[in-house]
Scaffold this motif. Sequence first.
Motif, PDB file in Angstrom:
ATOM      1  N   MET A   1       0.840  -1.020   0.085  1.00  0.00           N
ATOM      2  CA  MET A   1       0.118  -0.087   0.116  1.00  0.00           C
ATOM      3  C   MET A   1       0.903   1.147  -0.082  1.00  0.00           C
ATOM      4  N   SER A   2       0.620   2.164  -1.016  1.00  0.00           N
ATOM      5  CA  SER A   2       1.509   3.331  -0.960  1.00  0.00           C
ATOM      6  C   SER A   2       0.862   4.547   0.198  1.00  0.00           C
ATOM      7  N   GLY A   3       1.752   5.524   0.232  1.00  0.00           N
ATOM      8  CA  GLY A   3       1.264   6.401   1.275  1.00  0.00           C
ATOM      9  C   GLY A   3       1.726   7.654   1.083  1.00  0.00           C
ATOM     10  N   ASN A   4       1.741   8.638   1.969  1.00  0.00           N
ATOM     11  CA  ASN A   4       2.112  10.074   1.805  1.00  0.00           C
ATOM     12  C   ASN A   4       2.590  10.630   3.215  1.00  0.00           C
ATOM     13  N   GLY A   5       3.959  10.468   3.518  1.00  0.00           N
ATOM     14  CA  GLY A   5       4.650  10.500   4.700  1.00  0.00           C
ATOM     15  C   GLY A   5       4.102   9.479   5.438  1.00  0.00           C
ATOM     16  N   ARG A   6       3.876   9.742   6.749  1.00  0.00           N
ATOM     17  CA  ARG A   6       3.579   8.721   7.602  1.00  0.00           C
ATOM     18  C   ARG A   6       1.933   8.242   7.370  1.00  0.00           C
ATOM     19  N   ALA A  16     -10.530  12.929  -4.068  1.00  0.00           N
ATOM     20  CA  ALA A  16      -9.791  13.122  -2.785  1.00  0.00           C
ATOM     21  C   ALA A  16      -8.831  12.165  -2.575  1.00  0.00           C
ATOM     22  N   TRP A  17      -7.893  12.173  -1.580  1.00  0.00           N
ATOM     23  CA  TRP A  17      -7.026  11.202  -1.286  1.00  0.00           C
ATOM     24  C   TRP A  17      -7.209  10.998   0.325  1.00  0.00           C
ATOM     25  N   VAL A  18      -7.411   9.805   0.542  1.00  0.00           N
ATOM     26  CA  VAL A  18      -7.548   9.683   2.135  1.00  0.00           C
ATOM     27  C   VAL A  18      -6.662   8.658   2.650  1.00  0.00           C
ATOM     28  N   GLY A  19      -5.871   9.180   3.803  1.00  0.00           N
ATOM     29  CA  GLY A  19      -4.761   8.189   4.248  1.00  0.00           C
ATOM     30  C   GLY A  19      -5.171   8.030   5.838  1.00  0.00           C
ATOM     31  N   VAL A  20      -4.490   7.033   6.720  1.00  0.00           N
ATOM     32  CA  VAL A  20      -4.594   6.804   7.829  1.00  0.00           C
ATOM     33  C   VAL A  20      -3.144   6.466   8.637  1.00  0.00           C
ATOM     34  N   SER A  21      -3.197   6.894   9.580  1.00  0.00           N
ATOM     35  CA  SER A  21      -1.982   6.697  10.499  1.00  0.00           C
ATOM     36  C   SER A  21      -2.396   6.092  11.828  1.00  0.00           C
ATOM     37  N   ILE A  39      -8.009  13.876   4.904  1.00  0.00           N
ATOM     38  CA  ILE A  39      -8.513  13.814   3.959  1.00  0.00           C
ATOM     39  C   ILE A  39      -8.156  14.949   3.095  1.00  0.00           C
ATOM     40  N   GLN A  40      -7.422  14.752   2.032  1.00  0.00           N
ATOM     41  CA  GLN A  40      -6.952  15.789   1.103  1.00  0.00           C
ATOM     42  C   GLN A  40      -7.836  16.079  -0.031  1.00  0.00           C
ATOM     43  N   ASP A  46      -7.497  21.449  -0.351  1.00  0.00           N
ATOM     44  CA  ASP A  46      -7.664  21.580   1.153  1.00  0.00           C
ATOM     45  C   ASP A  46      -7.757  20.242   2.037  1.00  0.00           C
ATOM     46  N   HIS A  47      -7.394  20.323   3.238  1.00  0.00           N
ATOM     47  CA  HIS A  47      -7.398  18.989   3.977  1.00  0.00           C
ATOM     48  C   HIS A  47      -7.641  19.379   5.389  1.00  0.00           C
ATOM     49  N   ILE A  48      -8.204  18.206   5.779  1.00  0.00           N
ATOM     50  CA  ILE A  48      -8.588  17.957   7.438  1.00  0.00           C
ATOM     51  C   ILE A  48      -8.001  16.807   7.982  1.00  0.00           C
ATOM     52  N   HIS A  49      -7.718  16.826   9.265  1.00  0.00           N
ATOM     53  CA  HIS A  49      -7.228  16.011  10.205  1.00  0.00           C
ATOM     54  C   HIS A  49      -8.382  15.473  11.214  1.00  0.00           C
ATOM     55  N   LEU A  50      -8.605  14.111  11.254  1.00  0.00           N
ATOM     56  CA  LEU A  50      -9.596  13.732  12.116  1.00  0.00           C
ATOM     57  C   LEU A  50      -8.676  12.450  13.242  1.00  0.00           C
ATOM     58  N   GLY A  51      -8.916  12.788  14.425  1.00  0.00           N
ATOM     59  CA  GLY A  51      -8.387  11.872  15.143  1.00  0.00           C
ATOM     60  C   GLY A  51      -9.200  11.130  16.222  1.00  0.00           C
ATOM     61  N   PHE A  52      -8.904  10.006  16.610  1.00  0.00           N
ATOM     62  CA  PHE A  52     -10.063   9.013  17.434  1.00  0.00           C
ATOM     63  C   PHE A  52      -9.379   8.113  18.234  1.00  0.00           C
ATOM     64  N   ASP A  53      -9.508   8.081  19.568  1.00  0.00           N
ATOM     65  CA  ASP A  53      -9.157   7.469  20.375  1.00  0.00           C
ATOM     66  C   ASP A  53      -9.313   5.773  20.472  1.00  0.00           C
ATOM     67  N   GLU A  54      -9.201   4.849  21.231  1.00  0.00           N
ATOM     68  CA  GLU A  54      -9.522   3.522  21.283  1.00  0.00           C
ATOM     69  C   GLU A  54     -10.765   3.140  21.331  1.00  0.00           C
TER      70      GLU A  54
END
Length: 64
Positions: A1-6, A16-21, A39-40, A46-54
């Motif tokens: 699977m390719s990526g964009n940085g981390r 859009a391009w969607v990635g997960v870390s 989500i780019q 433009d882009h946004i970041h979404l963070g989720f806990d366990e």
Amino acid sequence: MSGNGRFETQDNNPNAWVGVSSDGVHEDTGTPVASEFIIQGKNPPDHIHLGFDESGDQLFGPSV
């Protein structure tokens, strides 16, 4: 699977391009996270970041 940085690519389409870390920490704030999504948009670029806990609760991103 390719990526964009981390971020590993989850979807890449004409709109859009969607990635997960799962690094465990939001790079900019140091907030512990289980998963962070980026989500780019391509038009307009433009882009946004979404963070989720366990538990799946949203820690940061739009509407938090």
